[in-house]
Design a protein around this motif. Structure first.
Motif, short mmCIF file in Angstrom:
data_model
loop_
_atom_site.label_atom_id
_atom_site.label_comp_id
_atom_site.label_asym_id
_atom_site.label_seq_id
_atom_site.Cartn_x
_atom_site.Cartn_y
_atom_site.Cartn_z
N VAL A 192 -7.61 8.21 -4.39
CA VAL A 192 -7.23 6.85 -4.47
C VAL A 192 -8.18 6.06 -5.12
CG1 VAL A 192 -6.32 5.35 -2.99
CG2 VAL A 192 -5.81 7.40 -2.51
N GLY A 193 -9.34 6.29 -4.68
CA GLY A 193 -10.52 5.23 -5.29
C GLY A 193 -10.40 5.24 -6.79
N SER A 194 -10.63 6.58 -7.31
CA SER A 194 -10.56 6.40 -8.89
C SER A 194 -9.28 5.74 -9.66
CB SER A 194 -10.86 7.83 -9.49
OG SER A 194 -9.96 8.79 -8.89
N GLN A 195 -8.36 5.97 -9.05
CA GLN A 195 -6.84 5.37 -9.53
C GLN A 195 -7.06 3.78 -9.33
OE1 GLN A 195 -3.99 6.35 -10.82
NE2 GLN A 195 -4.85 8.83 -10.89
N LEU A 196 -7.58 3.46 -8.30
CA LEU A 196 -7.71 1.99 -7.81
C LEU A 196 -8.64 1.31 -8.82
CD1 LEU A 196 -7.00 -0.47 -6.02
CD2 LEU A 196 -8.90 0.40 -4.92
N ALA A 197 -9.73 2.14 -9.19
CA ALA A 197 -10.62 1.70 -10.06
C ALA A 197 -10.14 1.32 -11.56
CB ALA A 197 -11.99 2.57 -10.49
N LYS A 198 -9.28 2.24 -11.86
CA LYS A 198 -8.55 2.35 -13.34
C LYS A 198 -7.60 0.99 -13.14
CE LYS A 198 -8.54 7.24 -14.57
NZ LYS A 198 -7.88 8.36 -13.93
N ARG A 199 -6.90 0.79 -12.27
CA ARG A 199 -6.06 -0.28 -12.09
C ARG A 199 -6.76 -1.65 -12.21
NH1 ARG A 199 -1.02 1.34 -11.42
NH2 ARG A 199 -0.54 -1.02 -11.17
N LEU A 200 -7.92 -1.78 -11.38
CA LEU A 200 -8.46 -2.94 -11.15
C LEU A 200 -9.28 -3.25 -12.43
CD1 LEU A 200 -9.84 -2.75 -7.41
CD2 LEU A 200 -7.75 -3.62 -8.42
N SER A 201 -9.50 -2.27 -12.94
CA SER A 201 -10.64 -2.31 -14.58
C SER A 201 -9.51 -3.02 -15.31
CB SER A 201 -11.03 -1.04 -14.74
OG SER A 201 -11.58 -1.10 -16.23
N LYS A 202 -8.46 -2.48 -15.26
CA LYS A 202 -7.26 -2.91 -16.41
C LYS A 202 -6.88 -4.42 -15.95
CE LYS A 202 -3.20 -1.20 -18.31
NZ LYS A 202 -1.70 -0.43 -18.09
N ALA A 203 -6.97 -4.68 -14.84
CA ALA A 203 -6.73 -6.20 -14.35
C ALA A 203 -7.91 -7.20 -14.75
CB ALA A 203 -6.11 -6.11 -13.07
N GLY A 204 -8.90 -6.48 -15.15
CA GLY A 204 -10.23 -7.23 -15.52
C GLY A 204 -11.08 -7.63 -14.54
N ALA A 205 -11.05 -6.78 -13.37
CA ALA A 205 -11.78 -6.94 -12.32
C ALA A 205 -13.35 -6.44 -12.78
CB ALA A 205 -11.34 -6.34 -11.09
N LYS A 206 -14.42 -7.10 -12.08
CA LYS A 206 -15.61 -6.42 -12.27
C LYS A 206 -15.92 -5.53 -11.22
CE LYS A 206 -17.75 -10.00 -14.93
NZ LYS A 206 -17.15 -11.54 -14.62
N LEU A 207 -16.56 -4.08 -11.44
CA LEU A 207 -16.19 -3.36 -10.17
C LEU A 207 -17.77 -2.53 -10.21
CD1 LEU A 207 -13.00 -1.14 -11.15
CD2 LEU A 207 -13.39 -3.17 -9.62
N LEU A 208 -17.79 -2.38 -8.70
CA LEU A 208 -18.99 -1.53 -8.30
C LEU A 208 -18.30 -0.50 -7.60
CD1 LEU A 208 -21.76 -3.56 -6.30
CD2 LEU A 208 -22.24 -2.08 -8.62
N VAL A 209 -18.77 0.89 -8.11
CA VAL A 209 -18.04 2.00 -7.62
C VAL A 209 -19.00 2.78 -7.07
CG1 VAL A 209 -16.41 3.81 -7.99
CG2 VAL A 209 -16.09 1.77 -9.19
N ALA A 210 -18.64 3.56 -5.80
CA ALA A 210 -19.86 4.32 -5.30
C ALA A 210 -18.98 5.71 -4.49
CB ALA A 210 -20.63 3.63 -4.04
N ASP A 211 -19.78 6.73 -4.58
CA ASP A 211 -19.45 7.78 -3.70
C ASP A 211 -20.53 8.75 -3.34
OD1 ASP A 211 -16.49 9.45 -3.93
OD2 ASP A 211 -17.97 10.68 -3.30
#
Ligand code: NAI
Length: 356
Positions: A192-211
């Motif tokens: 889910v997290g990686s799909q969400l990152a794709k969607r939010l990146s496309k929407a123009g958000a600035k992301l910090l991602v961690a695992d």
């Protein structure tokens, strides 16, 4: 009474309809199904394959998770009840081959005992492939692959729903649902997290991602606007939204006062170590999107399989979470209660209407 004391309140909610615990005739392993409620329809809930400390711990998990499914389905407006299945795996790595198939068939026998009041699906530790093996022994199964006419992988729909919930939360917290330029920390870059990152990146958000698993970085490496960090830094980062997408219990008594975000909205089940923390977050002026509202995209997707699966309906259902969350936040504001309390109110209202 502070929130830690509230968390210790004994389980006064053992109000389930059925609990079936059986030792499998093929493997000797315990398989468990808990049905919390069928007021709205057959109970639907994933089958968790996990190594538990004891069969009692596994039964407790099934009871807790099936109850949460009742509220999730009711709040999402589905004609489904809440149930959950558990397979107690033996010590060692995840079973494979013949041993796994035998375990899944043992679980299918337990599902059959319920005669249709419980429909199983995939969950932590199981996949669409496992559902196909279960389907060899019972018809009460969903979450089959799209090749078999099923609803397939629920994660993209869950991610879509979390994004929808996040828009409503941002509208409430910042006055606009637009995610462009919003700083969001995603903790857990799994399905889910990686799909969400794709969607939010496309929407123009600035992301910090961690695992905790550094290899997951590959999944988000090429996305615009993404920086990689470690989970504790992401949790306490100076961002507007924190999106927990790993395991439950990530917000606890220790870190609740240290969060710097304005919104917590993610996919993980049981984000709060205990529900009293919803009050603590509200006291910190942090908007907590109830997890069972934000992550309902997956169950909305799989529920459609029961009456003939259509992907467009699933996408529309997940998008609809934005309006559900908006209504909920409005109700919470008007009533002076937390969004979590409003979510339970909504679910209880639907259950009350159905039971007359
Ligand atoms: P997953 O197993 O694919 O991903 C979880 C990720 O979290 C993994 O990459 C793992 O390495 C990472 N992780 C584990 N502990 C961590 C920690 N302490 N800090 C940072 N990362 C950590 O699981 P999936 O399917 O993406 O689900 C994520 C969450 O969403 C779970 O809580 C699940 O119950 C919930 N959920 C998932 C749905 C779905 O459609 N897959 C539907 C509804 C809820």
């Amino acid at each position: 009474m502070d929130s830690a004391q509230r968390a210790e309140t004994p389980l006064a909610t053992l109000d389930h309809e059925e609990l079936v615990i059986r030792r499998g005739r093929r493997t000797g392993a315990y398989t468990i199904v808990a049905v919390h409620s069928t007021i709205l329809g057959p109970s639907l809930g994933g089958c968790r394959l996990w190594r538990y400390e004891s069969s009692a711990a596994a039964a407790r998990d099934a009871l807790r998770l099936s109850r949460a499914m009742t509220f999730k389905a009711a709040a999402a407006g589905l004609r489904l009840g809440g149930g959950k299945g558990v397979i107690c795996a033996a010590p060692g790595g995840p079973p494979s081959g013949k041993e796994r198939r035998a375990l899944l068939h043992d679980f299918a026998d337990t599902v059959n005992v319920l005669g249709g009041s419980y429909v199983t699906a995939e969950d932590v530790g199981t996949s669409a492939r496992d559902m196909a093996a279960i389907a060899e022994r019972t018809k009460h199964v969903a979450g089959l692959s799209t090749a078999r006419g099923g609803s397939g992988n629920p994660s993209p729909f869950t991610a879509r729903g979390v994004e929808a919930a996040m828009r409503a939360c941002c509208e409430s917290a910042f006055g606009s649902p637009d995610l462009r330029g919003r700083k969001v920390a995603i903790i857990g870059a799994g399905r889910v997290g990686s799909q969400l990152a794709k969607r939010l990146s496309k929407a123009g958000a600035k992301l910090l991602v961690a695992d905790i698993d550094d290899s997951r970085r590959e999944r988000v490496r090429d996305l615009p606007g993404v920086k990689w960090t470690d989970p504790s830094s992401a949790m306490l980062a100076d961002v507007e939204v924190v999106a927990p997408c790993a395991l439950g219990g990530v917000i606890d008594q220790v870190n609740v006062g240290k969060l710097r975000c304005r919104v917590v909205c993610g996919a993980a089940n049981n984000i709060l170590a205990h529900e009293g923390l919803a009050d603590d977050l509200a006291a910190e002026n942090i908007l907590y999107a109830p997890d069972f509202i934000a992550n309902a995209g997956g169950i909305i997707n799989v529920s459609l399989e029961l009456n003939g699966y259509e992907p467009e309906k699933a996408r529309a259902g997940a998008r609809g979470i934005e309006q559900t969350m908006r209504n909920l936040l409005q109700e919470a504001g008007e009533a002076g209660i937390t969004p979590l309390a409003a979510a339970y109110r909504l679910a209880r209202r639907r259950l009350g209407e159905a039971s007359g």
